[in-house]
Every structure is written in structure tokens, then in C-alpha cells.
Design an enzyme around this catalytic site. Sequence first.
Site, PDB file in Angstrom:
ATOM      1  N   CYS A 143       0.841   0.901 -11.364  1.00  9.06           N
ATOM      2  CA  CYS A 143       1.992   1.283 -12.166  1.00  9.06           C
ATOM      3  C   CYS A 143       2.998   2.066 -11.314  1.00  9.06           C
ATOM      4  O   CYS A 143       2.612   2.899 -10.511  1.00  9.06           O
ATOM      5  CB  CYS A 143       1.663   2.129 -13.383  1.00  9.06           C
ATOM      6  SG  CYS A 143       0.538   1.336 -14.527  1.00  9.06           S
ATOM      7  N   ARG A 189       3.030  -1.984  -6.933  1.00 10.73           N
ATOM      8  CA  ARG A 189       2.053  -1.139  -7.620  1.00 10.73           C
ATOM      9  C   ARG A 189       1.515  -1.764  -8.905  1.00 10.73           C
ATOM     10  O   ARG A 189       0.568  -1.262  -9.508  1.00 10.73           O
ATOM     11  CB  ARG A 189       2.688   0.216  -7.968  1.00 10.73           C
ATOM     12  CG  ARG A 189       3.177   0.981  -6.767  1.00 10.73           C
ATOM     13  CD  ARG A 189       3.825   2.271  -7.191  1.00 10.73           C
ATOM     14  NE  ARG A 189       2.865   3.199  -7.733  1.00 10.73           N
ATOM     15  CZ  ARG A 189       2.167   4.063  -7.023  1.00 10.73           C
ATOM     16  NH1 ARG A 189       2.342   4.141  -5.732  1.00 10.73           N
ATOM     17  NH2 ARG A 189       1.298   4.878  -7.589  1.00 10.73           N
ATOM     18  N   TRP A 205       0.597  -2.127 -14.395  1.00 12.85           N
ATOM     19  CA  TRP A 205      -0.645  -2.832 -14.092  1.00 12.85           C
ATOM     20  C   TRP A 205      -1.592  -2.400 -15.204  1.00 12.85           C
ATOM     21  O   TRP A 205      -2.034  -1.256 -15.251  1.00 12.85           O
ATOM     22  CB  TRP A 205      -1.168  -2.407 -12.725  1.00 12.85           C
ATOM     23  CG  TRP A 205      -2.375  -3.165 -12.265  1.00 12.85           C
ATOM     24  CD1 TRP A 205      -2.397  -4.356 -11.584  1.00 12.85           C
ATOM     25  CD2 TRP A 205      -3.748  -2.790 -12.433  1.00 12.85           C
ATOM     26  NE1 TRP A 205      -3.692  -4.734 -11.326  1.00 12.85           N
ATOM     27  CE2 TRP A 205      -4.544  -3.789 -11.834  1.00 12.85           C
ATOM     28  CE3 TRP A 205      -4.390  -1.708 -13.030  1.00 12.85           C
ATOM     29  CZ2 TRP A 205      -5.939  -3.745 -11.819  1.00 12.85           C
ATOM     30  CZ3 TRP A 205      -5.783  -1.668 -13.016  1.00 12.85           C
ATOM     31  CH2 TRP A 205      -6.537  -2.672 -12.406  1.00 12.85           C
ATOM     32  N   ASN A 243       1.702   6.645 -15.446  1.00  4.62           N
ATOM     33  CA  ASN A 243       0.847   6.004 -14.452  1.00  4.62           C
ATOM     34  C   ASN A 243      -0.460   6.777 -14.453  1.00  4.62           C
ATOM     35  O   ASN A 243      -0.454   7.987 -14.272  1.00  4.62           O
ATOM     36  CB  ASN A 243       1.552   6.098 -13.084  1.00  4.62           C
ATOM     37  CG  ASN A 243       0.673   5.688 -11.928  1.00  4.62           C
ATOM     38  OD1 ASN A 243      -0.301   4.980 -12.107  1.00  4.62           O
ATOM     39  ND2 ASN A 243       1.024   6.127 -10.744  1.00  4.62           N
ATOM     40  N   GLY A 244      -1.582   6.088 -14.696  1.00  6.00           N
ATOM     41  CA  GLY A 244      -2.873   6.778 -14.733  1.00  6.00           C
ATOM     42  C   GLY A 244      -3.645   6.380 -15.968  1.00  6.00           C
ATOM     43  O   GLY A 244      -3.334   5.365 -16.600  1.00  6.00           O
ATOM     44  N   GLU A 257     -13.213  -9.148   6.131  1.00  6.76           N
ATOM     45  CA  GLU A 257     -11.784  -8.967   5.878  1.00  6.76           C
ATOM     46  C   GLU A 257     -11.072 -10.328   5.785  1.00  6.76           C
ATOM     47  O   GLU A 257     -10.195 -10.516   4.934  1.00  6.76           O
ATOM     48  CB  GLU A 257     -11.173  -8.081   6.987  1.00  6.76           C
ATOM     49  CG  GLU A 257      -9.680  -7.859   6.931  1.00  6.76           C
ATOM     50  CD  GLU A 257      -9.163  -7.250   5.631  1.00  6.76           C
ATOM     51  OE1 GLU A 257      -9.959  -6.760   4.822  1.00  6.76           O
ATOM     52  OE2 GLU A 257      -7.939  -7.288   5.415  1.00  6.76           O
ATOM     53  N   LYS A 302      -9.052 -11.464   2.459  1.00  6.85           N
ATOM     54  CA  LYS A 302      -7.634 -11.862   2.500  1.00  6.85           C
ATOM     55  C   LYS A 302      -7.453 -13.196   1.798  1.00  6.85           C
ATOM     56  O   LYS A 302      -6.542 -13.394   1.003  1.00  6.85           O
ATOM     57  CB  LYS A 302      -7.213 -11.992   3.959  1.00  6.85           C
ATOM     58  CG  LYS A 302      -6.084 -11.298   4.561  1.00  6.85           C
ATOM     59  CD  LYS A 302      -5.624  -9.953   4.226  1.00  6.85           C
ATOM     60  CE  LYS A 302      -6.252  -9.147   3.191  1.00  6.85           C
ATOM     61  NZ  LYS A 302      -6.230  -7.741   3.270  1.00  6.85           N
ATOM     62  N   GLU A 315      -8.000 -12.950  -2.048  1.00  6.27           N
ATOM     63  CA  GLU A 315      -6.947 -12.155  -2.707  1.00  6.27           C
ATOM     64  C   GLU A 315      -5.692 -12.972  -2.973  1.00  6.27           C
ATOM     65  O   GLU A 315      -5.085 -12.852  -4.026  1.00  6.27           O
ATOM     66  CB  GLU A 315      -6.518 -10.990  -1.791  1.00  6.27           C
ATOM     67  CG  GLU A 315      -7.366  -9.770  -1.867  1.00  6.27           C
ATOM     68  CD  GLU A 315      -6.842  -8.660  -0.949  1.00  6.27           C
ATOM     69  OE1 GLU A 315      -6.791  -7.527  -1.392  1.00  6.27           O
ATOM     70  OE2 GLU A 315      -6.487  -8.944   0.219  1.00  6.27           O
ATOM     71  N   HIS A 351     -30.226 -16.958   5.420  1.00  5.62           N
ATOM     72  CA  HIS A 351     -30.943 -16.319   4.312  1.00  5.62           C
ATOM     73  C   HIS A 351     -30.256 -16.567   2.975  1.00  5.62           C
ATOM     74  O   HIS A 351     -30.421 -15.796   2.041  1.00  5.62           O
ATOM     75  CB  HIS A 351     -31.083 -14.818   4.578  1.00  5.62           C
ATOM     76  CG  HIS A 351     -31.865 -14.527   5.814  1.00  5.62           C
ATOM     77  ND1 HIS A 351     -33.210 -14.787   5.925  1.00  5.62           N
ATOM     78  CD2 HIS A 351     -31.479 -14.048   7.022  1.00  5.62           C
ATOM     79  CE1 HIS A 351     -33.632 -14.460   7.141  1.00  5.62           C
ATOM     80  NE2 HIS A 351     -32.592 -14.013   7.827  1.00  5.62           N
ATOM     81  N   LYS A 394      -1.413  -2.840  -5.332  1.00  7.54           N
ATOM     82  CA  LYS A 394      -1.592  -2.326  -3.978  1.00  7.54           C
ATOM     83  C   LYS A 394      -2.230  -0.946  -3.965  1.00  7.54           C
ATOM     84  O   LYS A 394      -3.025  -0.621  -3.109  1.00  7.54           O
ATOM     85  CB  LYS A 394      -0.238  -2.279  -3.267  1.00  7.54           C
ATOM     86  CG  LYS A 394      -0.404  -1.907  -1.825  1.00  7.54           C
ATOM     87  CD  LYS A 394       0.666  -2.467  -0.965  1.00  7.54           C
ATOM     88  CE  LYS A 394       0.344  -2.275   0.491  1.00  7.54           C
ATOM     89  NZ  LYS A 394      -0.751  -3.130   0.976  1.00  7.54           N
TER      90      LYS A 394
HETATM   91  C1  G6P Z   1      -6.260  -2.078  -3.431  1.00  6.37           C
HETATM   92  C2  G6P Z   1      -5.427  -2.975  -2.540  1.00  6.37           C
HETATM   93  C3  G6P Z   1      -6.183  -3.252  -1.247  1.00  6.37           C
HETATM   94  C4  G6P Z   1      -6.566  -1.955  -0.567  1.00  6.37           C
HETATM   95  C5  G6P Z   1      -7.366  -1.047  -1.499  1.00  6.37           C
HETATM   96  C6  G6P Z   1      -7.540   0.346  -0.912  1.00  6.37           C
HETATM   97  O1  G6P Z   1      -7.370  -2.766  -3.885  1.00  6.37           O
HETATM   98  O2  G6P Z   1      -5.120  -4.184  -3.204  1.00  6.37           O
HETATM   99  O3  G6P Z   1      -5.353  -4.009  -0.383  1.00  6.37           O
HETATM  100  O4  G6P Z   1      -7.313  -2.231   0.573  1.00  6.37           O
HETATM  101  O5  G6P Z   1      -6.671  -0.888  -2.736  1.00  6.37           O
HETATM  102  O6  G6P Z   1      -6.274   0.939  -0.791  1.00  6.37           O
HETATM  103  P1  G6P Z   1      -5.932   2.119   0.193  1.00  6.37           P
HETATM  104  O7  G6P Z   1      -4.489   2.405  -0.055  1.00  6.37           O
HETATM  105  O8  G6P Z   1      -6.827   3.259  -0.182  1.00  6.37           O
HETATM  106  O9  G6P Z   1      -6.203   1.644   1.573  1.00  6.37           O
END
Ligand code: G6P
Length: 612
Positions: free
Chosen positions: A2, A27, A74, A100-101, A485, A489, A492, A508, A607
Site C-alpha cells: 500500500c 507497493r 495491496w 497502510n498496515g 533466486e 524470479k 514471480e 532425491h 515490493k
Molecule cells: C517482497 C518482494 C521481494 C523481496 C521481499 C523482501 O516479497 O516482492 O522482491 O525480496 O519482499 O523485501 P526486502 O525489501 O526486505 O528485501
Amino acid sequence: MCGIVGYIGKKDAVPILLKGLQRLEYRGYDSAGISVMGTDGSQIVKQAGKVSELSKTVDDSPVSGTIGIAHTRWATHGEPNDINAHPHTDASETFSLVHNGIIENHSSLRTYLQEKGVSFKTETDTEVLVQLIGYLYQKEETSFEQAVRSALQEVVGAYGIAVTCKNEPDTIIVARLGSPLVLGVGDEEYFIASDASPIVEYTRKVVYLDEGEMVCIHPNGYKVKNIKKDLILSKEIKEIDLSVEQIEKGNFPHFMLKEIHEQAQTIPDTLRGRLLVDKGTAHLGGIEDWIPRFEQAHRIYITACGTSWHAGLIGKYLIEEYAGIPVHVEYASEFRYRRNIVDKDTLVLAISQSGETADTLAAIKKAKEKGALTVGICNVVGSSIARETECGIYTHAGPEIGVASTKAFTAQVTVLYMLALRLGKSAGMSAIEGRTLAKALSEIGVDAARVLDQSEAIEKVAWEYKDVENFLYLGRGLNFPVALEGALKLKEISYIHAEGYPAAEMKHGPIALIDEKMPVVFLAPHDLTFEKVLSNIHEVKARKGKIITLTDKKTKDLTDLSDHLIVVPSSHPRVFPILATIPLQLLAYHLAVIRGCNVDQPRNLAKSVTVE
Ligand code: G6P
């Protein structure tokens, strides 16, 4: 999670609010709304969908005014529809509020208010707060400020809020507990936002709100106070170090592609002034005073979420190898609720791009209570985690706007290499070993540019796999977190299911998935584990899986076995993980674009996750 924007001044607030929301859309982007103070109270426009759709609605039925608040959502409580979109109002429509929260005790407050005759319009926790403000305002016949203050005493949870009141139409009140807010100080105008990006084009002067603070803002001034006590606090005005170009796409079609390409520059930026190649170590100004505590630590916990957690895993391999200190890597959401061995001899390293992730912040608070030294590795300067930790190292990757983290990850990993070098020095790492690694790191920007030149070739690979439903990523040692990672990616942003595994673990379980449709990405640098990875490639080949190999040297065995070979120029196998991350980002990016996905705003994601 948010985004909040507010404006109070002499200009029309509407374009400022809408543009600000666009800057904060990373956000959250499932619904949006604005509330602008008019002569008869608030004019509210809100709806499900992106900010661009809200802008069209506002163009069709314009509203205007010089004071307003806005929100991009969000969803946590209540589905993302028009009615649940913010701003929310109380029953008498005196107050308008964005939040927000999460209000954790929303259910008991709702019941309490319903018993008093208040009826609700939405399913949100936020409406409970604005209804409570409205109820207390009438019941206690009090001021706008006092009603907000009283309501916030009753609330359990996290919030960043901005509120307006039709009976005091030249005031915005904002408050923060657990969700970030920044006040921009202009010339007889003030801005409010969840971060500085909506503010930077108007003023560089900002005040970062701390936990438990509220601000009453008028066109001619503002007062920062404590939420609990009616005490005026003196707050320093800071200069923001951010340019408008940094938060715009430039010539790139997406922020994510821009940020992937920036890595040839951001990795050297992270190293600048810190890496000491001749001495084979690094000087990390933010932690140097605390190095004795690092040296005496019995254990290190690295705590983080998402991509930052993957960076932490690489950090574990490096710190244990070079500094010999045991390192545990734990998701912050697990760390915070578990009985773990954290004491004054423990160092807790929190990694976060945003510096605002709720679980990571809570993990730090817990670690501090137990006497551990807390260290932040953050990208956002002045963020909550950066301020909450005792010391830290900024990653200096610049603003990252694409929701999928790219340049922030390689910057975090780069910091961890330097930390390992620094701690390695104390632990007796040989000068030659230190210099060799430091030299390889110093060359990484040039190598990254050469990897980026392969973007078109990687796009061609992506076209061949545009219709698959699964991907497997395999690597060993330092490259196992890179596999994780790469898989993250891809899922996502392209919505293709993907898993990362240590290469040896394939047999396994995941090997059962392999058939002629299954692409497997191997990380196969010529390091100590190369022969073992080669055997794993054979195992996939024998089962007709498709093989995409990332390596540092083109060799006949790899060429014969692989359907696609991507050569990552790397001057030292130890820095291969940083460079190999880039083709994996590009593969995910191209696949997502080919599949028609919104790469910068993938579905359901946000994000910055400022709720638990
Ligand atoms: C969210 C984002 C990710 C990020 C994670 C941790 O899930 O979509 O891309 O890695 O938060 O965020 P930070 O700001 O703590 O690295």
C-alpha cells in the site's frame, strides 16, 4: 504494501496525488483512490484496478482542491473491489482516511462500534479505524487531532495513516506505527508519502517520521508530536539523495529491464571506496567501529525475506568459508516466532532492499531485546531497518522500482563478499587469497556488461520455452542460492512454476519430474564441484530433459550435453554467482514479456511487504 500520498498547499492537489500514486504503485496495485477537500467536504474517487484507470475516471469526472490524500492498495482484509478501496470514511462522512498496515484488533473494535449503532460499508480493517475516529469525535466533542490521537490509543497493529476532516478543512493529520511515512517540506506546501519518490520532484527537504509519531499539517506549517502524549517533537529536516531520472524508466520498456542493465554500474557503485584490492580486504565504514563485536561473535544469524534471504544464503557460504564463524540463515518470519539461540555473543544481520519489511524489522527488535548486535544491509537510506539496527552497510544500488528484485540482490551479494573479505582478514585469510578475490570483484562491472550483451541470445532461448509449465534450477555451493533466486524470479514474473535445488538433491525427488518437456537450468562454473554438476547434467540428459547451462568457459563436454550454453565471463569462480544471476534475470524477464505478463507489477505481489 500500500502506498500513501498527501498534499497540502496552493496547487491543485489532484495531479500531484495521481502522479505520486504512480510512483508508489510498486507497493501495491489492486485498487486506488483519492480524497480531495472541497467546500462541502471530501470528494472521493476510488476504484479497483491500477492508478492509470483511476486517472481516466478522474479525467472524465474531474475533482479539484488544494488539500488531498490518496492511496494505492495491496489488499489484506476484503477483496480488491471499488468499495474496499481507500480512502474510507466514517458514517457521518466527516473524516476521510488512507491506511497502510493492518489493524489487528479490527474485529473487536468493529463489534464494539456496531453495538454503539455504527454501521459499516466495507470489509476492511481500515474502515474500523476511521469509524472509531468519527465515533470518538462526536462522543467526546473533541478536536480532529484529539479524536485521531484517542482512536490510535485503542488500536493494536501497524499503520501509516493520513486523515482529513471536513470541519477542519485546512489540516491533514498523519501518523506512523510500523509503516513508513515521509513528510516533504516545500515552500508553503507539504507532501506526505510512503517513501520519498513522489516528493523528489517538488522538494529535497524531508522529515522521516519515527515510530509512534504523528504530524498535524497546515498550509502554513506543521507540528510533529508523539501519538501518546501531546508533546511537540523537534525533528531534523534531511536532504534526499534521489533524482527524478533514477525513478523513471528512461528508454527501457520496463523498470525491471532498466534495473537489470544498471547492474554493470550498480555493482561497482556498491564496491566504490570500500574494496581495497591491494590489501585484499574491504573497509566498511558503517561497521568498522563494531568489528571487535564481529570478531568475538560465537554465531551469526542472517535474517531476511524473499530475494534478500537468498542473498543471505550466499553470505553464509562466504562468511563460514573466509571468516570461520558459524552462520545460520533464517526467514525473518520464522526467526521472530521461534526460540532460537540469540544472545550477546550473537550477531544478527538483517538484509532488506526496502528496509521496511515487517517480519525483518520484527526479527531485529527481537534480536536487540536478547542482547545481540544487529547489523542492517539495506538499500534504502534512512529506512526503518537501517535506523533500527546498531550498525550497517548500505548497498547503494539506487531506487529499485520493478517489483522483482534484481540490482538490489546483486548489490546485497556484493556487500556480503566485502563483509566476508573484511571478517576473513581478522580471521587470518591469506593476503594472496584476499587479493585474488578482491581483484575479481573489482572487475565485475566490466564482466557484467559483457553478460548484458547476451540479452538477445537469451531472449531466443526464452522463445523456445514460452509454453512450458515447469522449470528446474540446479547449482552447488554458492550457486545453489543462485538457483533458488533464478527460480523465484521466473515464477514471480512469468507465473511458470519453478524450483531451485542443490544439484545433488535432484535425485532425491525432482528427478521424477524430468521428461522431454522439462527445462533444467544448470549453474556449472569450472570450480571444485564442476565434475559433480557434469554428472547431474548427464542424469538429466539420460531422461531427455532440456538442458540450459550457465558456465564460465565453453568446453566440449558442456557444448555436447547442453541444448543451450550461456557463457558468463568470470575471472574467478568465486564471483561467478553474482554474474550468473544476470542471465537468469534476463531469462525470466524475456519469458514474462513473451508470455504477455506485466513484469513490473506481477499479479498478487508487492515490493515492500509491511504486513506480517
Ligand atoms: C517482497 C518482494 C521481494 C523481496 C521481499 C523482501 O516479497 O516482492 O522482491 O525480496 O519482499 O523485501 P526486502 O525489501 O526486505 O528485501
